[in-house]
Design a protein around this motif. Structure first.
Motif, PDB file in Angstrom:
ATOM      1  N   ALA A  45      27.783  18.364  50.956  1.00  0.00           N
ATOM      2  CA  ALA A  45      27.932  17.567  49.738  1.00  0.00           C
ATOM      3  C   ALA A  45      26.841  17.870  48.711  1.00  0.00           C
ATOM      4  CB  ALA A  45      27.935  16.085  50.089  1.00  0.00           C
ATOM      5  N   GLU A  46      25.626  18.114  49.151  1.00  0.00           N
ATOM      6  CA  GLU A  46      24.524  18.407  48.230  1.00  0.00           C
ATOM      7  C   GLU A  46      24.802  19.681  47.428  1.00  0.00           C
ATOM      8  OE1 GLU A  46      20.090  19.963  48.844  1.00  0.00           O
ATOM      9  OE2 GLU A  46      20.436  17.961  49.682  1.00  0.00           O
ATOM     10  N   GLN A  47      25.274  20.718  48.104  1.00  0.00           N
ATOM     11  CA  GLN A  47      25.592  21.958  47.406  1.00  0.00           C
ATOM     12  C   GLN A  47      26.812  21.789  46.503  1.00  0.00           C
ATOM     13  OE1 GLN A  47      25.126  22.140  50.933  1.00  0.00           O
ATOM     14  NE2 GLN A  47      23.042  22.888  50.784  1.00  0.00           N
ATOM     15  N   VAL A  48      27.748  20.949  46.925  1.00  0.00           N
ATOM     16  CA  VAL A  48      28.931  20.689  46.101  1.00  0.00           C
ATOM     17  C   VAL A  48      28.512  20.086  44.769  1.00  0.00           C
ATOM     18  CG1 VAL A  48      31.003  19.250  45.900  1.00  0.00           C
ATOM     19  CG2 VAL A  48      30.544  20.489  48.027  1.00  0.00           C
TER      20      VAL A  48
ATOM     21  N   ILE B 296      36.400  31.900  36.675  1.00  0.00           N
ATOM     22  CA  ILE B 296      35.380  31.991  37.723  1.00  0.00           C
ATOM     23  C   ILE B 296      36.021  32.504  39.006  1.00  0.00           C
ATOM     24  CG2 ILE B 296      33.787  30.686  39.184  1.00  0.00           C
ATOM     25  CD1 ILE B 296      33.413  28.767  36.816  1.00  0.00           C
ATOM     26  N   ILE B 297      35.327  33.448  39.642  1.00  0.00           N
ATOM     27  CA  ILE B 297      35.721  33.928  40.962  1.00  0.00           C
ATOM     28  C   ILE B 297      34.583  33.575  41.913  1.00  0.00           C
ATOM     29  CG2 ILE B 297      36.266  35.932  42.377  1.00  0.00           C
ATOM     30  CD1 ILE B 297      37.259  37.291  39.792  1.00  0.00           C
ATOM     31  N   LEU B 298      34.888  32.789  42.922  1.00  0.00           N
ATOM     32  CA  LEU B 298      33.887  32.355  43.891  1.00  0.00           C
ATOM     33  C   LEU B 298      34.073  33.156  45.169  1.00  0.00           C
ATOM     34  CD1 LEU B 298      31.599  30.343  44.316  1.00  0.00           C
ATOM     35  CD2 LEU B 298      33.276  28.703  45.128  1.00  0.00           C
ATOM     36  N   ASP B 299      33.082  33.972  45.512  1.00  0.00           N
ATOM     37  CA  ASP B 299      33.129  34.803  46.710  1.00  0.00           C
ATOM     38  C   ASP B 299      32.524  34.021  47.871  1.00  0.00           C
ATOM     39  OD1 ASP B 299      33.070  36.727  48.686  1.00  0.00           O
ATOM     40  OD2 ASP B 299      32.154  38.260  47.419  1.00  0.00           O
ATOM     41  N   LEU B 300      33.340  33.726  48.862  1.00  0.00           N
ATOM     42  CA  LEU B 300      32.921  32.905  50.006  1.00  0.00           C
ATOM     43  C   LEU B 300      32.620  33.747  51.242  1.00  0.00           C
ATOM     44  CD1 LEU B 300      35.585  30.097  49.530  1.00  0.00           C
ATOM     45  CD2 LEU B 300      33.200  30.098  48.772  1.00  0.00           C
TER      46      LEU B 300
ATOM     47  N   LEU C  73      36.461  22.829  47.143  1.00  0.00           N
ATOM     48  CA  LEU C  73      37.048  24.165  47.007  1.00  0.00           C
ATOM     49  C   LEU C  73      38.539  24.077  46.708  1.00  0.00           C
ATOM     50  CD1 LEU C  73      35.194  25.983  49.922  1.00  0.00           C
ATOM     51  CD2 LEU C  73      34.826  26.301  47.455  1.00  0.00           C
ATOM     52  N   ARG C  74      39.226  23.156  47.353  1.00  0.00           N
ATOM     53  CA  ARG C  74      40.651  22.966  47.088  1.00  0.00           C
ATOM     54  C   ARG C  74      40.878  22.564  45.634  1.00  0.00           C
ATOM     55  NH1 ARG C  74      42.444  18.191  49.731  1.00  0.00           N
ATOM     56  NH2 ARG C  74      42.737  17.297  47.685  1.00  0.00           N
TER      57      ARG C  74
ATOM     58  N   MET D  95      40.402  28.316  39.623  1.00  0.00           N
ATOM     59  CA  MET D  95      39.344  29.196  40.100  1.00  0.00           C
ATOM     60  C   MET D  95      39.892  30.084  41.212  1.00  0.00           C
ATOM     61  SD  MET D  95      35.611  28.240  41.714  1.00  0.00           S
ATOM     62  CE  MET D  95      35.184  27.238  40.318  1.00  0.00           C
ATOM     63  N   LYS D  96      39.434  31.308  41.266  1.00  0.00           N
ATOM     64  CA  LYS D  96      39.823  32.236  42.326  1.00  0.00           C
ATOM     65  C   LYS D  96      38.805  32.169  43.457  1.00  0.00           C
ATOM     66  CE  LYS D  96      42.872  34.812  39.748  1.00  0.00           C
ATOM     67  NZ  LYS D  96      43.836  33.872  39.354  1.00  0.00           N
ATOM     68  N   LEU D  97      39.297  32.043  44.682  1.00  0.00           N
ATOM     69  CA  LEU D  97      38.439  32.044  45.867  1.00  0.00           C
ATOM     70  C   LEU D  97      38.684  33.347  46.615  1.00  0.00           C
ATOM     71  CD1 LEU D  97      39.033  28.413  47.182  1.00  0.00           C
ATOM     72  CD2 LEU D  97      37.305  29.210  45.558  1.00  0.00           C
TER      73      LEU D  97
END
Length: 64
Positions: free
Chosen positions: A3-6, A20-24, A38-39, A46-48
């Motif tokens: 949650a903190e990082q969210v 935005i493209i988020l590389d996981l 993320l959902r 946003m692209k995951l």
């Protein structure tokens, strides 16, 4: 991701998420808040990329 990082990511992504493209690739653990975030990001356009299978499955199950 917890949650903190969210909360930190929400501040960064407060603008238009469609570009935005988020590389996981390095994501190893995610809590419920992270999966819901993320959902929501993906729903907003946003692209995951490199989303771990367990996170993808969890995101899909949260939709119902």
């Amino acid at each position: 991701m917890e949650a903190e990082q969210v909360a930190e990511l929400k501040k960064l992504f407060d603008s238009d998420c469609r570009n935005i493209i988020l590389d996981l690739l390095d994501l190893r653990l995610a809590d419920r808040d992270a999966v819901r975030f993320l959902r929501g990001c993906e729903a907003d356009g946003m692209k995951l990329e490199n989303c771990p299978a367990y996170v993808r499955d969890w995101m899909d199950s949260e939709r119902y």
